[in-house]
Design a protein around this motif. Structure first.
Motif, PDB file in Angstrom:
ATOM      1  N   GLU A 244      52.624  73.914 103.965  1.00 28.69           N
ATOM      2  CA  GLU A 244      53.654  73.794 105.359  1.00 28.69           C
ATOM      3  C   GLU A 244      53.395  75.218 106.218  1.00 28.69           C
ATOM      4  N   LYS A 245      53.991  74.735 107.612  1.00 24.85           N
ATOM      5  CA  LYS A 245      53.457  75.570 107.881  1.00 24.85           C
ATOM      6  C   LYS A 245      55.206  75.666 109.137  1.00 24.85           C
ATOM      7  N   GLU A 246      55.886  76.758 109.871  1.00 26.83           N
ATOM      8  CA  GLU A 246      57.257  76.105 110.864  1.00 26.83           C
ATOM      9  C   GLU A 246      56.537  77.078 111.835  1.00 26.83           C
ATOM     10  N   ILE A 247      56.917  76.901 112.416  1.00 26.34           N
ATOM     11  CA  ILE A 247      55.748  78.179 113.743  1.00 26.34           C
ATOM     12  C   ILE A 247      57.402  78.061 115.218  1.00 26.34           C
ATOM     13  N   LYS A 248      57.731  78.661 115.762  1.00 23.06           N
ATOM     14  CA  LYS A 248      58.514  78.652 116.564  1.00 23.06           C
ATOM     15  C   LYS A 248      57.903  78.649 118.090  1.00 23.06           C
ATOM     16  N   GLY A 249      58.138  77.123 118.630  1.00 24.52           N
ATOM     17  CA  GLY A 249      57.891  76.896 119.751  1.00 24.52           C
ATOM     18  C   GLY A 249      57.995  77.649 121.119  1.00 24.52           C
ATOM     19  N   ILE A 250      57.746  77.970 121.887  1.00 21.14           N
ATOM     20  CA  ILE A 250      58.442  78.352 123.026  1.00 21.14           C
ATOM     21  C   ILE A 250      58.563  77.098 124.649  1.00 21.14           C
ATOM     22  N   LYS A 251      58.922  77.274 125.213  1.00 25.16           N
ATOM     23  CA  LYS A 251      59.104  76.021 125.531  1.00 25.16           C
ATOM     24  C   LYS A 251      59.221  76.636 126.778  1.00 25.16           C
ATOM     25  N   GLU A 252      59.229  75.232 127.836  1.00 21.95           N
ATOM     26  CA  GLU A 252      58.862  75.703 129.041  1.00 21.95           C
ATOM     27  C   GLU A 252      59.329  74.250 129.590  1.00 21.95           C
ATOM     28  N   GLY A 253      60.261  73.804 130.564  1.00 22.97           N
ATOM     29  CA  GLY A 253      60.552  72.725 131.212  1.00 22.97           C
ATOM     30  C   GLY A 253      61.808  72.345 129.739  1.00 22.97           C
ATOM     31  N   ASP A 254      61.202  71.025 129.442  1.00 19.28           N
ATOM     32  CA  ASP A 254      61.380  70.094 129.062  1.00 19.28           C
ATOM     33  C   ASP A 254      60.465  69.926 127.225  1.00 19.28           C
ATOM     34  N   LYS A 255      59.491  70.766 127.370  1.00 18.01           N
ATOM     35  CA  LYS A 255      58.437  70.132 126.049  1.00 18.01           C
ATOM     36  C   LYS A 255      58.305  72.054 125.697  1.00 18.01           C
ATOM     37  N   TYR A 256      58.392  71.659 124.229  1.00 20.78           N
ATOM     38  CA  TYR A 256      57.220  72.893 123.622  1.00 20.78           C
ATOM     39  C   TYR A 256      56.019  73.384 123.430  1.00 20.78           C
ATOM     40  N   LYS A 257      55.716  74.523 123.512  1.00 23.28           N
ATOM     41  CA  LYS A 257      54.091  74.720 123.132  1.00 23.28           C
ATOM     42  C   LYS A 257      53.690  76.096 121.821  1.00 23.28           C
TER      43      LYS A 257
END
Length: 395
Positions: free
Chosen positions: A170-183
């Motif tokens: 199990e991995k928890e990734i800190k996403g980066i938000k662009e508009g209303d979506k995460y990458k």
């Protein structure tokens, strides 16, 4: 006096130890199982090439190799298989595999408002070759599903369930938000496709074998782990001739993508295997007897392959050397193309010819697998034993 006796005993034991090591070393490439159509088991190579210090006994099921008849060094299971026949291939096939999970093949930087940030997935401990099984607890089977689940995350914490060489993490990734979506900066793949050559088809079981080597992912170089796959008829439309340092390639098209001719069930070190009803085989060719590794010999042989259209032809080759193998693999023998017509057109062995049946003395003994990059007329073949076993035709 006592010291002399001790030294003598020590010397005797040292000599015995070296002799045992030498005997064990000669057994390192003998497989745990041998398939043979010979009635006289004593004529197979285990008896002929054995170290003189070893005694070899056959009990009707196993070959027992003992050091000077004192203790066992190796037991080899013998499978007697008489009159096995399959339809030889040589025709081009189209292959399409869907992965078991979604394969990570690379990373990308994430750019937001002109600022570049490193891949969150890579920073979070994901590595190339991981298979993504779930995103935020939801099962994913395709690249689109992975992207959709990441984009609709409710927070910057994206939870990935991955399979890393059989270990579930199990991995928890800190996403980066662009508009209303995460990458999270990830390149993934969910399928593989290509053209190869059929090796054999067994009418009794409807089982087939092809390629003679595994389908691997081009980015990770790992065996492509599939959950399902389809086999199609294919036609060769062009080829690039092989040259020293630059392997050639057959280019083909799938004949009818709506009508697969077989279902691929395995992708192994020895090829792809599955089930299909290939009635065309029964109409255009005849079944051929199988020759196991014990029958393969250095010398002249033939391959059946297709280098234009969809009509297989026979070409002359020579088996240069038999290689000992104790485990299944695609490098069983070294082969060289000697046929002038094939050399003129292809330069020798080229990509797409993998799986082409090798015929010797009227028997199917193996398949073409690899080319030597700096010697395009020379390459490797696999013993048919390994392929028939992975296909489930022999035990």
């Amino acid at each position: 006096m006592k010291k002399r006796i001790v030294r003598s005993i020590g010397l005797v034991f040292a000599i015995l130890f070296v002799m045992v090591l030498a005997s064990v070393f000669t057994l390192k490439d003998i497989p745990n199982e041998i398939y043979t159509s010979k009635e006289n088991v004593q004529s197979i190579s285990v008896f002929k090439q054995n170290n003189p210090l070893n005694t070899v006994k056959y009990d009707g099921k196993n070959i027992n190799i003992e050091f000077m008849g004192l203790f066992s060094l190796k037991k080899v299971e013998v499978h007697k298989i008489k009159d096995l026949e399959v339809y030889p291939g040589g025709d081009s096939i189209g292959v399409r595999l869907s992965s078991s999970g979604v394969l990570v093949v690379g990373f990308s930087d994430v750019i937001i408002n002109g600022e570049k940030s490193g891949s969150p997935a890579k920073n979070g401990g994901i590595i190339v070759g991981d298979f993504i099984m779930k995103v935020n607890g939801n099962t994913v089977l395709t690249s689109k599903e992975v992207g959709r689940e990441i984009e609709k995350s409710n927070s910057d914490k994206v939870k990935l369930t991955i399979d890393r060489k059989g270990e579930v993490l199990e991995k928890e990734i800190k996403g980066i938000k662009e508009g209303d979506k995460y990458k999270i900066g990830l390149w993934v793949r969910d399928s593989a496709a290509g053209v190869g050559t059929m090796t054999f088809y067994d009418k009794k079981t409807n089982k087939f074998g092809a390629l003679g080597h595994p389908i691997t992912d081009g980015d990770t170089n790992e065996i492509f782990r599939s959950r399902k796959g389809d086999l199609y008829e294919a036609s060769i439309i062009s080829l690039r001739k092989g040259e020293k340092g630059n392997p050639g390639e057959l280019k083909g098209i799938f004949m009818d993508e709506d009508k697969p001719v077989g279902e691929i069930e395995k992708n192994t070190e020895c090829g792809i295997f599955g089930n299909g009803k290939m009635k065309d085989k029964e109409n255009i060719s005849k079944p051929m007897k199988v020759g196991f590794r014990e029958e393969v010999k250095v010398g002249k042989a033939k391959i059946i392959t297709t280098i234009s259209g969809n009509e297989p032809k026979e070409y002359e080759i020579e088996i240069m050397k038999k290689l000992d193998q104790d485990t299944p693999g695609p490098k069983s023998m070294i082969i060289k193309v000697t046929d002038e017509e094939l050399l003129k057109q292809t330069g020798g062995i080229i990509q797409g010819m993998s799986g082409s049946p090798i015929i010797q003395d009227g028997k199917l003994i193996g398949a073409v697998t690899h080319v030597l990059i700096n010697k395009p007329d020379t390459g490797y073949g696999i013993y048919i034993d390994w392929m028939l076993k992975d296909a489930g035709i022999i035990g």
